[in-house]
Design a protein around this motif. Structure first.
Motif, short mmCIF file in Angstrom:
data_model
loop_
_atom_site.label_atom_id
_atom_site.label_comp_id
_atom_site.label_asym_id
_atom_site.label_seq_id
_atom_site.Cartn_x
_atom_site.Cartn_y
_atom_site.Cartn_z
N VAL A 114 -12.27 14.91 37.70
CA VAL A 114 -12.67 14.61 36.31
C VAL A 114 -12.83 13.12 36.03
O VAL A 114 -13.07 12.74 34.89
CB VAL A 114 -11.68 15.23 35.30
CG1 VAL A 114 -11.63 16.73 35.45
CG2 VAL A 114 -10.31 14.61 35.42
N ARG A 115 -12.71 12.29 37.03
CA ARG A 115 -12.78 10.85 36.83
C ARG A 115 -14.07 10.43 36.14
O ARG A 115 -14.06 9.61 35.21
CB ARG A 115 -12.63 10.15 38.18
CG ARG A 115 -12.71 8.66 38.12
CD ARG A 115 -12.51 8.02 39.46
NE ARG A 115 -13.26 8.74 40.48
CZ ARG A 115 -12.95 8.73 41.77
NH1 ARG A 115 -11.92 8.06 42.19
NH2 ARG A 115 -13.66 9.41 42.64
N SER A 116 -15.20 10.99 36.54
CA SER A 116 -16.47 10.60 35.93
C SER A 116 -16.55 11.01 34.46
O SER A 116 -17.15 10.30 33.64
CB SER A 116 -17.65 11.18 36.71
OG SER A 116 -17.58 12.59 36.71
N VAL A 117 -15.94 12.12 34.11
CA VAL A 117 -15.90 12.54 32.70
C VAL A 117 -15.09 11.54 31.89
O VAL A 117 -15.48 11.15 30.79
CB VAL A 117 -15.30 13.97 32.57
CG1 VAL A 117 -15.08 14.33 31.11
CG2 VAL A 117 -16.19 14.98 33.26
N TRP A 118 -13.95 11.11 32.43
CA TRP A 118 -13.10 10.14 31.74
C TRP A 118 -13.85 8.82 31.55
O TRP A 118 -13.83 8.24 30.46
CB TRP A 118 -11.80 9.93 32.50
CG TRP A 118 -10.87 8.98 31.82
CD1 TRP A 118 -10.09 9.23 30.74
CD2 TRP A 118 -10.66 7.61 32.15
NE1 TRP A 118 -9.39 8.10 30.38
CE2 TRP A 118 -9.73 7.10 31.24
CE3 TRP A 118 -11.15 6.78 33.14
CZ2 TRP A 118 -9.29 5.78 31.29
CZ3 TRP A 118 -10.71 5.46 33.18
CH2 TRP A 118 -9.79 4.98 32.25
N VAL A 119 -14.51 8.34 32.59
CA VAL A 119 -15.27 7.09 32.50
C VAL A 119 -16.38 7.22 31.46
O VAL A 119 -16.57 6.31 30.63
CB VAL A 119 -15.84 6.68 33.88
CG1 VAL A 119 -16.83 5.53 33.74
CG2 VAL A 119 -14.71 6.31 34.83
N ALA A 120 -17.09 8.32 31.46
CA ALA A 120 -18.15 8.54 30.47
C ALA A 120 -17.56 8.55 29.05
O ALA A 120 -18.16 7.98 28.12
CB ALA A 120 -18.87 9.85 30.75
N GLY A 121 -16.42 9.19 28.88
CA GLY A 121 -15.76 9.21 27.57
C GLY A 121 -15.34 7.82 27.12
O GLY A 121 -15.49 7.46 25.94
N GLU A 122 -14.82 7.02 28.04
CA GLU A 122 -14.42 5.65 27.71
C GLU A 122 -15.63 4.81 27.34
O GLU A 122 -15.57 3.99 26.42
CB GLU A 122 -13.66 5.02 28.88
CG GLU A 122 -12.26 5.57 29.05
CD GLU A 122 -11.38 5.35 27.84
OE1 GLU A 122 -11.26 4.19 27.36
OE2 GLU A 122 -10.81 6.33 27.34
N LEU A 123 -16.74 4.98 28.05
CA LEU A 123 -17.96 4.23 27.74
C LEU A 123 -18.52 4.64 26.37
O LEU A 123 -18.96 3.79 25.59
CB LEU A 123 -19.01 4.44 28.83
CG LEU A 123 -18.70 3.77 30.17
CD1 LEU A 123 -19.73 4.18 31.21
CD2 LEU A 123 -18.63 2.26 30.02
N LEU A 124 -18.45 5.93 26.06
CA LEU A 124 -18.90 6.40 24.76
C LEU A 124 -18.02 5.83 23.64
O LEU A 124 -18.51 5.38 22.61
CB LEU A 124 -18.90 7.93 24.71
CG LEU A 124 -19.38 8.57 23.42
CD1 LEU A 124 -20.84 8.21 23.15
CD2 LEU A 124 -19.23 10.08 23.50
N PHE A 125 -16.71 5.84 23.87
CA PHE A 125 -15.79 5.27 22.88
C PHE A 125 -16.09 3.78 22.70
O PHE A 125 -16.14 3.28 21.56
CB PHE A 125 -14.33 5.46 23.29
CG PHE A 125 -13.36 4.81 22.33
CD1 PHE A 125 -13.04 5.41 21.12
CD2 PHE A 125 -12.80 3.57 22.62
CE1 PHE A 125 -12.17 4.79 20.23
CE2 PHE A 125 -11.93 2.95 21.74
CZ PHE A 125 -11.62 3.56 20.54
N ALA A 126 -16.29 3.06 23.80
CA ALA A 126 -16.57 1.63 23.72
C ALA A 126 -17.83 1.35 22.93
O ALA A 126 -17.86 0.45 22.07
CB ALA A 126 -16.68 1.04 25.13
N ALA A 127 -18.88 2.12 23.19
CA ALA A 127 -20.14 1.92 22.47
C ALA A 127 -19.96 2.19 20.98
O ALA A 127 -20.40 1.40 20.14
CB ALA A 127 -21.21 2.83 23.05
N ALA A 128 -19.31 3.30 20.65
CA ALA A 128 -19.09 3.64 19.24
C ALA A 128 -18.19 2.59 18.57
O ALA A 128 -18.44 2.18 17.43
CB ALA A 128 -18.48 5.03 19.11
N TYR A 129 -17.18 2.14 19.28
CA TYR A 129 -16.25 1.14 18.75
C TYR A 129 -16.98 -0.15 18.40
O TYR A 129 -16.82 -0.70 17.31
CB TYR A 129 -15.15 0.89 19.77
CG TYR A 129 -14.06 -0.04 19.30
CD1 TYR A 129 -13.01 0.44 18.53
CD2 TYR A 129 -14.08 -1.39 19.61
CE1 TYR A 129 -12.01 -0.41 18.09
CE2 TYR A 129 -13.09 -2.23 19.18
CZ TYR A 129 -12.06 -1.75 18.41
OH TYR A 129 -11.07 -2.59 17.97
#
Length: 182
Positions: free
Chosen positions: A89-104
Motif C-alpha cells: 500500500v506504499r503507493s496509495v499512502w504516497v498518493a494520499g500524502e501528495l493529495l493532502f499536500a496539494a489541497a493544503y
C-alpha cells in the motif's frame, strides 16, 4: 511547522492505523492522520480532565509521544505482517500524502487572502481556543462567563489547541491553519 506536526502525528499513527483498519482497502493508511489526531487529542483532553496533568506544550508532545509509543509497540508485535502490508500500500499512502499536500497549499493560499477572524462564528471559535490555551484543566474557562467552564461542546477546539501548543505558533495563526487543515 504546523504541517510538520500534523505529519509527525500521521506517521506516529501509521502502524496502529494499519493494524486497526487492516480490513479496509489499502489497510486504512489514508486515515492515519485522522486516527492519530483524534487519539492524541483524546489523551490531551483526558489527562487534564482527570486533573492528572495541566494543559500545555509538554502535555501536547506527551500525547503525541504516547501515540507513537503505542503505535511502535503494535508495529513491533506485528512487524512481519505490517511490513508486507506496507509494501502493498506504499503507493496509495504516497498518493494520499501528495493529495493532502496539494489541497493544503491551495487552501493556505486561499486563506492567506482572507485571514480575518471576523464574521459568523469565527470570533467565538477563536475565544474557545484561547479559553483552552489559558486553562489548566478541562472544562476550559468560558471566555464569555468569567469563572465558569465552557458548557458547550469543545472537542474540535481541543484538537486545535493541542496542535497550537505542539507547534509553538500563535493561536491567531493556528486558527486559520486549523481551517486549512480541515
Amino acid at each position: 511547522v504546523w504541517w510538520l506536526v500534523i505529519d509527525l502525528v500521521a506517521l506516529a499513527a501509521l502502524p496502529l492505523t494499519s493494524r486497526l483498519l487492516r480490513h479496509l482497502p489499502a489497510r486504512g493508511v489514508l486515515f492515519s492522520r485522522h486516527v492519530g489526531l483524534v487519539l492524541a487529542a483524546y489523551v490531551f483532553w483526558l489527562l487534564p480532565s482527570l486533573h492528572i496533568a495541566e494543559i500545555g506544550a509538554p502535555l501536547a508532545w506527551a500525547a503525541i509521544a504516547a501515540l507513537a509509543m503505542t503505535s511502535l509497540a503494535v508495529a513491533w508485535r506485528h512487524r512481519a505482517a505490517l511490513w508486507a502490508e506496507w509494501q502493498a500500500v506504499r503507493s496509495v499512502w504516497v498518493a494520499g500524502e501528495l493529495l493532502f499536500a496539494a489541497a493544503y497549499v491551495v487552501f493556505c493560499v486561499f486563506r492567506a487572502y482572507n485571514p480575518d477572524i471576523a464574521a459568523t462564528e469565527k470570533p467565538m471559535e477563536m475565544a474557545f481556543i484561547n479559553g483552552i490555551l489559558r486553562s489548566a484543566h478541562f472544562p476550559p474557562q468560558d471566555p464569555w462567563l468569567s469563572g465558569y467552564g465552557i458548557s458547550y461542546y469543545y472537542g474540535g477546539y481541543v484538537l486545535s489547541a493541542m496542535l497550537t501548543l505542539a507547534s509553538g505558533l500563535r493561536s491567531a495563526v493556528t486558527f486559520n491553519l486549523t481551517n486549512v487543515t480541515l
